[in-house]
Scaffold this motif. Structure first.
Motif, PDB file in Angstrom:
ATOM      1  N   GLN A 131      -0.556   6.348  19.905  1.00  0.00           N
ATOM      2  CA  GLN A 131       0.531   6.172  18.944  1.00  0.00           C
ATOM      3  C   GLN A 131       0.538   7.309  17.914  1.00  0.00           C
ATOM      4  OE1 GLN A 131       2.778   3.758  19.170  1.00  0.00           O
ATOM      5  NE2 GLN A 131       3.927   4.512  17.419  1.00  0.00           N
ATOM      6  N   HIS A 169       1.849  10.391  19.561  1.00  0.00           N
ATOM      7  CA  HIS A 169       3.308  10.280  19.694  1.00  0.00           C
ATOM      8  C   HIS A 169       3.996  10.559  18.355  1.00  0.00           C
ATOM      9  CE1 HIS A 169       7.093   8.936  21.354  1.00  0.00           C
ATOM     10  NE2 HIS A 169       7.233   8.070  20.344  1.00  0.00           N
ATOM     11  N   ASN A 170       3.405  10.028  17.288  1.00  0.00           N
ATOM     12  CA  ASN A 170       3.975  10.286  15.964  1.00  0.00           C
ATOM     13  C   ASN A 170       3.924  11.776  15.626  1.00  0.00           C
ATOM     14  OD1 ASN A 170       4.541   7.572  15.483  1.00  0.00           O
ATOM     15  ND2 ASN A 170       2.450   7.178  14.730  1.00  0.00           N
ATOM     16  N   GLY A 226       3.956  14.216  17.790  1.00  0.00           N
ATOM     17  CA  GLY A 226       4.981  14.889  18.595  1.00  0.00           C
ATOM     18  C   GLY A 226       6.357  14.727  17.997  1.00  0.00           C
ATOM     19  N   GLU A 227       6.633  13.520  17.482  1.00  0.00           N
ATOM     20  CA  GLU A 227       7.935  13.293  16.841  1.00  0.00           C
ATOM     21  C   GLU A 227       8.091  14.180  15.600  1.00  0.00           C
ATOM     22  OE1 GLU A 227       8.177   9.147  16.075  1.00  0.00           O
ATOM     23  OE2 GLU A 227       8.673   8.623  18.157  1.00  0.00           O
ATOM     24  N   LEU A 228       6.956  14.277  14.831  1.00  0.00           N
ATOM     25  CA  LEU A 228       7.019  15.156  13.663  1.00  0.00           C
ATOM     26  C   LEU A 228       7.283  16.615  14.063  1.00  0.00           C
ATOM     27  CD1 LEU A 228       4.039  13.718  11.587  1.00  0.00           C
ATOM     28  CD2 LEU A 228       6.457  13.595  10.978  1.00  0.00           C
ATOM     29  N   ASN A 285       8.864  17.628  16.762  1.00  0.00           N
ATOM     30  CA  ASN A 285      10.269  17.720  17.192  1.00  0.00           C
ATOM     31  C   ASN A 285      11.207  17.794  15.985  1.00  0.00           C
ATOM     32  OD1 ASN A 285       9.737  17.667  19.994  1.00  0.00           O
ATOM     33  ND2 ASN A 285       9.517  15.424  19.945  1.00  0.00           N
ATOM     34  N   ALA A 286      10.878  16.954  14.979  1.00  0.00           N
ATOM     35  CA  ALA A 286      11.728  16.988  13.767  1.00  0.00           C
ATOM     36  C   ALA A 286      11.652  18.352  13.091  1.00  0.00           C
ATOM     37  CB  ALA A 286      11.258  15.881  12.806  1.00  0.00           C
ATOM     38  N   GLN A 331      13.713  20.761  15.109  1.00  0.00           N
ATOM     39  CA  GLN A 331      15.148  20.553  14.878  1.00  0.00           C
ATOM     40  C   GLN A 331      15.564  21.137  13.529  1.00  0.00           C
ATOM     41  OE1 GLN A 331      15.888  16.389  15.287  1.00  0.00           O
ATOM     42  NE2 GLN A 331      15.637  16.408  17.549  1.00  0.00           N
ATOM     43  N   GLU A 360      -3.755  15.824  11.178  1.00  0.00           N
ATOM     44  CA  GLU A 360      -2.384  15.618  10.704  1.00  0.00           C
ATOM     45  C   GLU A 360      -2.149  16.341   9.378  1.00  0.00           C
ATOM     46  OE1 GLU A 360      -1.670  11.207  12.665  1.00  0.00           O
ATOM     47  OE2 GLU A 360      -1.878  11.442  10.504  1.00  0.00           O
ATOM     48  N   ARG A 374       4.422  25.261  21.268  1.00  0.00           N
ATOM     49  CA  ARG A 374       4.808  23.908  21.668  1.00  0.00           C
ATOM     50  C   ARG A 374       4.368  23.602  23.084  1.00  0.00           C
ATOM     51  NH1 ARG A 374      11.049  21.689  21.922  1.00  0.00           N
ATOM     52  NH2 ARG A 374      10.524  19.564  22.666  1.00  0.00           N
ATOM     53  N   GLU A 404       1.813  20.800  24.181  1.00  0.00           N
ATOM     54  CA  GLU A 404       2.127  19.735  25.137  1.00  0.00           C
ATOM     55  C   GLU A 404       1.149  19.729  26.306  1.00  0.00           C
ATOM     56  OE1 GLU A 404       6.961  19.485  24.436  1.00  0.00           O
ATOM     57  OE2 GLU A 404       6.130  20.436  26.231  1.00  0.00           O
TER      58      GLU A 404
END
Length: 597
Positions: A244, A247-248, A250-252, A254-255, A258, A357, A407, A411
């Motif tokens: 988890q 995953h968090n 990775g989301e950070l 991606n944000a 973006q 983190e 990235r 990954e």
């Protein structure tokens, strides 16, 4: 003195023989002796030779009454005591009542014919007297012979009774020995049955203890399995938390990407606008070209520094990833080794993740700040120089390429970490499944052992039931043998009673014949006296009487021969009866068992 002595002996229980020979005992002594014979229970032999007990009839009658009431005296010596025919009559009355006296010595007294007859008559009822001495008492020879015959008969009867008593005693001993042997066998059998029951109970207790031990081992294995399952669940939860967190992250990322793309688009639009303005300001830019070239060199230097910083950050990321892998490996090893270190490892893992983190957030913030600073500087400088725009575009393309490569690398590293974690989890699951399989096999073996123990207990119970059935059979057999033994004893008692009845009948016949013989002898004596009185006058009648006497004597001899023959027949019959009883006892199962023993 004799009175005091005899009075003291009345309560004595140790004296067996009393000798008062030649003490001139008279009335007082006779009365004291009578009292002694009534009360004393231990004296077996009493010697009263050379006294004067028969002089006074009252004292001697009291003595005879005590003799009749006595039940232990066996020998009595009354020689030279001046006993007349009346004293003999008193003695005869006492002998009819007495049942223990075996020897009586009355030699050298004055009993005479009447006393001898009285004593002879009393012998018909007295069956225990074996010896009676009447010499020196003026007793006719025929009476002496009759007394002697009676004594012989009593001796024979006593010997027969002793033999029968001995035989019955031997038979009772044998029967008792057989009973004792049977009881011993029965007790031995019961002991063996009790021992077998104890062994069965002991085996049952051992099997129960073994089953309880196996059940405890199964419970321990179940508890171990539950603890392993709990550990597995905890590790799965920790892995889920780590996934988890990844995953968090990775989301950070991606944000952030973006945001970077949106910022690049905004910069592109702003650049287009600035191009339009730059056309107007182209002249101004040419003038500042020389200064811009210098600044361009400075920017290139700054870009090199930024690339170096990126490399350092990549090294830091790689080292952080290595630290992450090391911490995860340490966590796994420590989770296998002990449950207590699991929480510490989780804390360290969480701390490392939080550090990562924080480092990534710091790096992202630093990059954002740096990009913003560069954008501000570029916006300030784009107004001055278009060349700076091209350099900035190249820088942005390089930064994008580096971000894409970073990235991809991140990954790939995440995929590797996930695959490694999955492989380790699969290996751990396989190890746990192997342990479960071994535990199930051990449980199956324990169940098989329990089943075998149950089968052994069932077999032992079946054996115990068989042994109880055998014991019941033996008990029934013992009861049958006891019943047969009782029947044999009853038959033996009936046979002995029959023999006793026959002996009593024969004794009655013999007594009747003896009474007839005594009557005949009395008649012969009367005839002899008549012959002596009429011998001078009737010589011829005497001859006739002598012939009659001879005939009567022949009859007597014939009767005596018959009596002896009957005695022999009686002895033969008794021997035949004894042999028959012995053969019957030996032929019975008890007799054969006794002979084998």
């Amino acid at each position: 003195g004799a009175k005091l002595l005899l009075h003291g002996l009345c309560s004595n229980t140790t004296v067996k023989t009393l000798d008062l020979k030649g003490n001139n005992l008279r009335t007082v002594g006779a009365e004291a002796l009578g009292k002694l014979l009534r009360q004393n229970k231990s004296i077996r032999s009493l010697i009263l030779e050379w006294n004067n007990l028969g002089v006074w009839e009252e004292g001697f009658s009291f003595f005879c009454q005590g003799l009749g009431a006595n039940k232990v005296l066996q020998r009595l010596d009354l020689r030279n005591n001046q006993i007349n025919h009346q004293g003999a009559g008193e003695l005869a009355m006492a002998l009819k009542q007495n049942a223990s006296l075996q020897e009586l010595d009355l030699r050298w007294n004055n009993i005479g014919l009447l006393g001898g007859r009285a004593l002879l008559n009393c012998l018909h009822s007295n069956k225990t007297l074996k010896r009676l001495e009447l010499a020196g008492n003026n007793v006719p020879s025929d009476i002496l012979k009759a007394v002697e015959q009676a004594m012989n008969h009593n001796q024979d009867r006593q010997t027969i009774l002793n033999e029968t008593q001995n035989r019955t005693y031997i038979l009772t001993k044998e029967v008792l020995s057989l009973k004792d042997e049977k009881t011993k066998q029965f007790l031995d059998l019961m002991d063996t049955i009790d021992k077998q029951r104890e062994e069965i109970a002991r085996s049952g207790r051992m099997s129960a203890a073994r089953a309880s031990q196996l059940q405890e081992a199964l419970d321990e294995q179940h508890s171990i399995m539950n603890s392993l399952r709990a550990k597995l669940q905890m590790t799965e939860a920790a892995l889920a938390l780590s996934e988890q967190k990844v995953h968090n992250l990775g989301e950070l990322l991606n944000a952030a990407k973006q945001e970077q793309t949106s910022m690049a688009e905004r910069h592109f639009t702003e650049l287009q606008q600035q191009k339009q303005e730059g056309a107007d300001r182209e002249g101004k830019l040419l003038r500042d070209l020389s200064a811009a070239s210098d600044k361009n060199l400075l920017l290139r230097n700054q870009v090199d520094e930024l690339e170096k910083k990126c490399k350092v950050q990549q090294d830091q990321l790689f080292q952080v990833k290595q630290d992450l892998t090391n911490t995860t490996a340490e966590l796994k090893l420590r989770a296998v080794q002990a449950e207590e270190r699991l929480e510490m490892e989780k804390r360290r893992f969480k701390q490392s993740l939080e550090d990562m983190e924080s480092l990534r957030l710091k790096e992202v913030d630093h990059m954002a700040q740096h990009i913003e600073a560069s954008e501000r500087s570029m916006q300030d400088r784009i107004q001055r120089l278009e060349a700076i725009r091209i350099a900035l575009e190249e820088e942005l393309s390089r930064v994008k390429a580096a971000a894409l490569t970073e990235r991809g690398q991140a990954e790939e590293e995440l995929i590797k970490v996930r695959n490694q974690a999955r492989l380790e989890e699969q290996q751990r699951l396989e190890h746990l499944e192997e342990k479960l399989r071994l535990m199930t096999e051990s449980r199956d073996e324990a169940q098989n052992c329990c089943l075998k123990q149950k089968q052994m207990v069932a077999e032992a119970q079946a054996k115990a039931n068989q042994l109880s059935l055998h014991a019941d059979g033996f008990r029934r057999r013992l009861e049958e043998l006891q019943q047969d033994l009782n029947n044999k004893e009853e038959e033996k008692v009936t046979e002995v009673n029959k023999v006793k009845v026959e002996l009593q009948e024969q004794i009655g016949h013999l007594q009747a014949e003896r009474t007839a013989q005594e009557g005949l002898r009395e008649k012969i004596a009367a005839l002899g006296r008549q012959l002596k009185a009429l011998s001078s006058n009737h010589r011829e009648a005497l001859l006739d009487k002598e012939s009659e006497i001879s005939m009567l004597l022949e009859k007597l001899r014939m009767k005596e021969a018959d009596i002896s023959r009957m005695r022999e027949e009686e002895a033969q019959r008794a021997s035949f009866l004894q042999n028959a009883i012995m053969a019957y006892v030996q032929g019975s199962p008890l007799g054969t068992h006794g002979s084998r023993k």
